[in-house]
Design an enzyme around this catalytic site. Structure first.
Site, PDB file in Angstrom:
ATOM      1  N   PRO A   1       0.792  -1.221   0.000  1.00  0.00           N
ATOM      2  CA  PRO A   1       0.000   0.000   0.000  1.00  0.00           C
ATOM      3  C   PRO A   1       0.833   1.285   0.000  1.00  0.00           C
ATOM      4  O   PRO A   1       1.902   1.347   0.603  1.00  0.00           O
ATOM      5  CB  PRO A   1      -0.823  -0.099   1.292  1.00  0.00           C
ATOM      6  CG  PRO A   1      -0.101  -1.075   2.138  1.00  0.00           C
ATOM      7  CD  PRO A   1       0.572  -2.042   1.196  1.00  0.00           C
ATOM      8  N   ASN A   2       0.295   2.260  -0.679  1.00  0.00           N
ATOM      9  CA  ASN A   2       0.828   3.636  -0.764  1.00  0.00           C
ATOM     10  C   ASN A   2       2.074   3.760  -1.628  1.00  0.00           C
ATOM     11  O   ASN A   2       2.512   4.871  -1.908  1.00  0.00           O
ATOM     12  CB  ASN A   2       1.094   4.222   0.638  1.00  0.00           C
ATOM     13  CG  ASN A   2      -0.171   4.260   1.473  1.00  0.00           C
ATOM     14  OD1 ASN A   2      -1.179   4.786   1.021  1.00  0.00           O
ATOM     15  ND2 ASN A   2      -0.151   3.672   2.647  1.00  0.00           N
TER      16      ASN A   2
ATOM     17  N   ARG B   1       5.160  11.009  -2.523  1.00  0.00           N
ATOM     18  CA  ARG B   1       4.958  10.705  -1.111  1.00  0.00           C
ATOM     19  C   ARG B   1       6.230  10.936  -0.303  1.00  0.00           C
ATOM     20  O   ARG B   1       7.240  10.273  -0.541  1.00  0.00           O
ATOM     21  CB  ARG B   1       4.573   9.226  -1.040  1.00  0.00           C
ATOM     22  CG  ARG B   1       4.429   8.681   0.327  1.00  0.00           C
ATOM     23  CD  ARG B   1       4.329   7.160   0.286  1.00  0.00           C
ATOM     24  NE  ARG B   1       4.043   6.664   1.603  1.00  0.00           N
ATOM     25  CZ  ARG B   1       4.323   5.450   2.011  1.00  0.00           C
ATOM     26  NH1 ARG B   1       4.891   4.582   1.196  1.00  0.00           N
ATOM     27  NH2 ARG B   1       4.033   5.081   3.228  1.00  0.00           N
TER      28      ARG B   1
ATOM     29  N   TYR C   1      11.296   8.717   1.117  1.00  0.00           N
ATOM     30  CA  TYR C   1      11.178   7.648   0.119  1.00  0.00           C
ATOM     31  C   TYR C   1      11.825   7.969  -1.228  1.00  0.00           C
ATOM     32  O   TYR C   1      11.819   7.123  -2.129  1.00  0.00           O
ATOM     33  CB  TYR C   1       9.702   7.285  -0.081  1.00  0.00           C
ATOM     34  CG  TYR C   1       9.065   6.749   1.184  1.00  0.00           C
ATOM     35  CD1 TYR C   1       9.544   5.596   1.778  1.00  0.00           C
ATOM     36  CD2 TYR C   1       7.991   7.405   1.793  1.00  0.00           C
ATOM     37  CE1 TYR C   1       8.984   5.092   2.946  1.00  0.00           C
ATOM     38  CE2 TYR C   1       7.414   6.916   2.955  1.00  0.00           C
ATOM     39  CZ  TYR C   1       7.924   5.764   3.523  1.00  0.00           C
ATOM     40  OH  TYR C   1       7.364   5.273   4.680  1.00  0.00           O
TER      41      TYR C   1
ATOM     42  N   ASN D   1       8.101  -5.442  -1.157  1.00  0.00           N
ATOM     43  CA  ASN D   1       8.039  -4.314  -0.226  1.00  0.00           C
ATOM     44  C   ASN D   1       6.573  -4.230   0.157  1.00  0.00           C
ATOM     45  O   ASN D   1       5.757  -3.692  -0.598  1.00  0.00           O
ATOM     46  CB  ASN D   1       8.515  -3.008  -0.858  1.00  0.00           C
ATOM     47  CG  ASN D   1       8.476  -1.861   0.152  1.00  0.00           C
ATOM     48  OD1 ASN D   1       7.963  -2.027   1.265  1.00  0.00           O
ATOM     49  ND2 ASN D   1       9.012  -0.714  -0.230  1.00  0.00           N
TER      50      ASN D   1
ATOM     51  N   ALA E   1       3.295  -0.717   4.697  1.00  0.00           N
ATOM     52  CA  ALA E   1       2.823  -0.788   6.090  1.00  0.00           C
ATOM     53  C   ALA E   1       2.358  -2.191   6.475  1.00  0.00           C
ATOM     54  O   ALA E   1       2.360  -2.538   7.663  1.00  0.00           O
ATOM     55  CB  ALA E   1       1.704   0.230   6.295  1.00  0.00           C
TER      56      ALA E   1
ATOM     57  N   GLU F   1      12.803  -9.461   1.307  1.00  0.00           N
ATOM     58  CA  GLU F   1      12.037  -8.297   1.763  1.00  0.00           C
ATOM     59  C   GLU F   1      12.868  -7.038   1.534  1.00  0.00           C
ATOM     60  O   GLU F   1      14.053  -7.019   1.891  1.00  0.00           O
ATOM     61  CB  GLU F   1      11.745  -8.474   3.260  1.00  0.00           C
ATOM     62  CG  GLU F   1      11.064  -7.284   3.902  1.00  0.00           C
ATOM     63  CD  GLU F   1      10.879  -7.463   5.405  1.00  0.00           C
ATOM     64  OE1 GLU F   1      11.238  -8.532   5.957  1.00  0.00           O
ATOM     65  OE2 GLU F   1      10.381  -6.514   6.031  1.00  0.00           O
TER      66      GLU F   1
ATOM     67  N   HIS G   1      12.951  -2.560   1.671  1.00  0.00           N
ATOM     68  CA  HIS G   1      12.363  -1.284   2.080  1.00  0.00           C
ATOM     69  C   HIS G   1      13.241  -0.152   1.587  1.00  0.00           C
ATOM     70  O   HIS G   1      14.473  -0.241   1.650  1.00  0.00           O
ATOM     71  CB  HIS G   1      12.253  -1.186   3.603  1.00  0.00           C
ATOM     72  CG  HIS G   1      11.369  -2.243   4.175  1.00  0.00           C
ATOM     73  ND1 HIS G   1      10.004  -2.164   4.106  1.00  0.00           N
ATOM     74  CD2 HIS G   1      11.664  -3.423   4.768  1.00  0.00           C
ATOM     75  CE1 HIS G   1       9.496  -3.247   4.653  1.00  0.00           C
ATOM     76  NE2 HIS G   1      10.470  -4.036   5.049  1.00  0.00           N
TER      77      HIS G   1
ATOM     78  N   ARG H   1      13.471   4.399  12.288  1.00  0.00           N
ATOM     79  CA  ARG H   1      12.234   5.193  12.270  1.00  0.00           C
ATOM     80  C   ARG H   1      11.380   4.879  13.514  1.00  0.00           C
ATOM     81  O   ARG H   1      11.912   4.441  14.527  1.00  0.00           O
ATOM     82  CB  ARG H   1      11.512   4.927  10.942  1.00  0.00           C
ATOM     83  CG  ARG H   1      12.376   5.331   9.735  1.00  0.00           C
ATOM     84  CD  ARG H   1      11.634   5.156   8.433  1.00  0.00           C
ATOM     85  NE  ARG H   1      10.474   6.031   8.376  1.00  0.00           N
ATOM     86  CZ  ARG H   1       9.456   5.862   7.535  1.00  0.00           C
ATOM     87  NH1 ARG H   1       9.470   4.855   6.671  1.00  0.00           N
ATOM     88  NH2 ARG H   1       8.430   6.692   7.551  1.00  0.00           N
TER      89      ARG H   1
HETATM   90  C1  DQA Z   1       8.398   1.095   3.626  1.00  0.00           C
HETATM   91  C2  DQA Z   1       8.499   1.298   5.140  1.00  0.00           C
HETATM   92  C3  DQA Z   1       7.162   1.089   5.802  1.00  0.00           C
HETATM   93  O1  DQA Z   1       7.266   1.298   7.209  1.00  0.00           O
HETATM   94  C4  DQA Z   1       6.135   2.066   5.248  1.00  0.00           C
HETATM   95  O2  DQA Z   1       4.864   1.806   5.810  1.00  0.00           O
HETATM   96  C5  DQA Z   1       6.072   2.043   3.763  1.00  0.00           C
HETATM   97  C6  DQA Z   1       7.324   1.980   3.015  1.00  0.00           C
HETATM   98  C7  DQA Z   1       9.728   1.440   2.913  1.00  0.00           C
HETATM   99  O3  DQA Z   1       9.887   1.008   1.769  1.00  0.00           O
HETATM  100  O4  DQA Z   1      10.578   2.132   3.482  1.00  0.00           O
HETATM  101  O5  DQA Z   1       5.013   2.161   3.168  1.00  0.00           O
HETATM  102  O6  DQA Z   1       8.108  -0.272   3.370  1.00  0.00           O
END
Ligand code: DQA
Length: 143
Positions: free
Chosen positions: A5-6, A13, A18, A69, A72, A93, A95, A102
């Site tokens: 998501p997002n 964003r 990011y 990735n 959240a 995985e 990020h 964080r």
């Molecule tokens: C994320 C880190 C997560 O905590 C966050 O909710 C994201 C992006 C990252 O790529 O740094 O949506 O996965």
């Protein structure tokens, strides 16, 4: 490549966290690196947990590895973790941000214990490093 998501908002964003690359640019860079490594890369982004779970199930017999990735959902989704464990496809995985520097709620990943490994904090490079690591793992290359 599964994006949670997002991540469709990448580029817009919180660019200080990011980065400025869009999701399309990240996907293009993965496909390009994939072709250099002689592997195919398909990419899917969803804001919906069930869509990601379905995509993981559908990866059986189609894909040799999963790069994820989960955004959240990393920190909340037992369902995504169980799906990855259930299909038993080698998973890396990734990020963009370093989740350990964080907020506390980002320090726990449900996915990390069932992944081969995790790459966190290198911005868009995390994806390319993750792809390289997954391909090395699948080819039996260990450094
Ligand atoms: C994320 C880190 C997560 O905590 C966050 O909710 C994201 C992006 C990252 O790529 O740094 O949506 O996965």
């Amino acid at each position: 490549m599964l994006h949670g998501p997002n991540l469709n908002l990448l580029g817009l964003r919180e660019p200080g966290i990011y980065g400025s690359m869009t999701l399309i640019q990240i996907d293009e860079s993965l496909k390009l690196r994939g072709s250099e490594l002689q592997v195919g890369v398909d990419c899917l982004q969803s804001n919906h947990e069930g869509v990601l779970v379905d995509a993981i199930h559908n990866a059986r017999e189609k894909y040799q590895g999963i790069l994820i990735n989960a955004g959240a959902y990393t920190h909340t989704s037992v369902a995504i973790r169980d799906a990855l464990a259930g299909v038993a496809i080698p998973t890396v995985e990734v990020h963009l941000s370093n989740i350990y520097t964080r907020e506390n709620f980002r320090h726990h990943s449900y996915i990390a214990p069932i992944a081969i490994g995790q790459i966190s904090g290198f911005g868009a490079d995390s994806y390319l490093l993750g792809l390289q690591a997954l391909v090395n793992y699948l080819s039996g290359v260990r450094h």
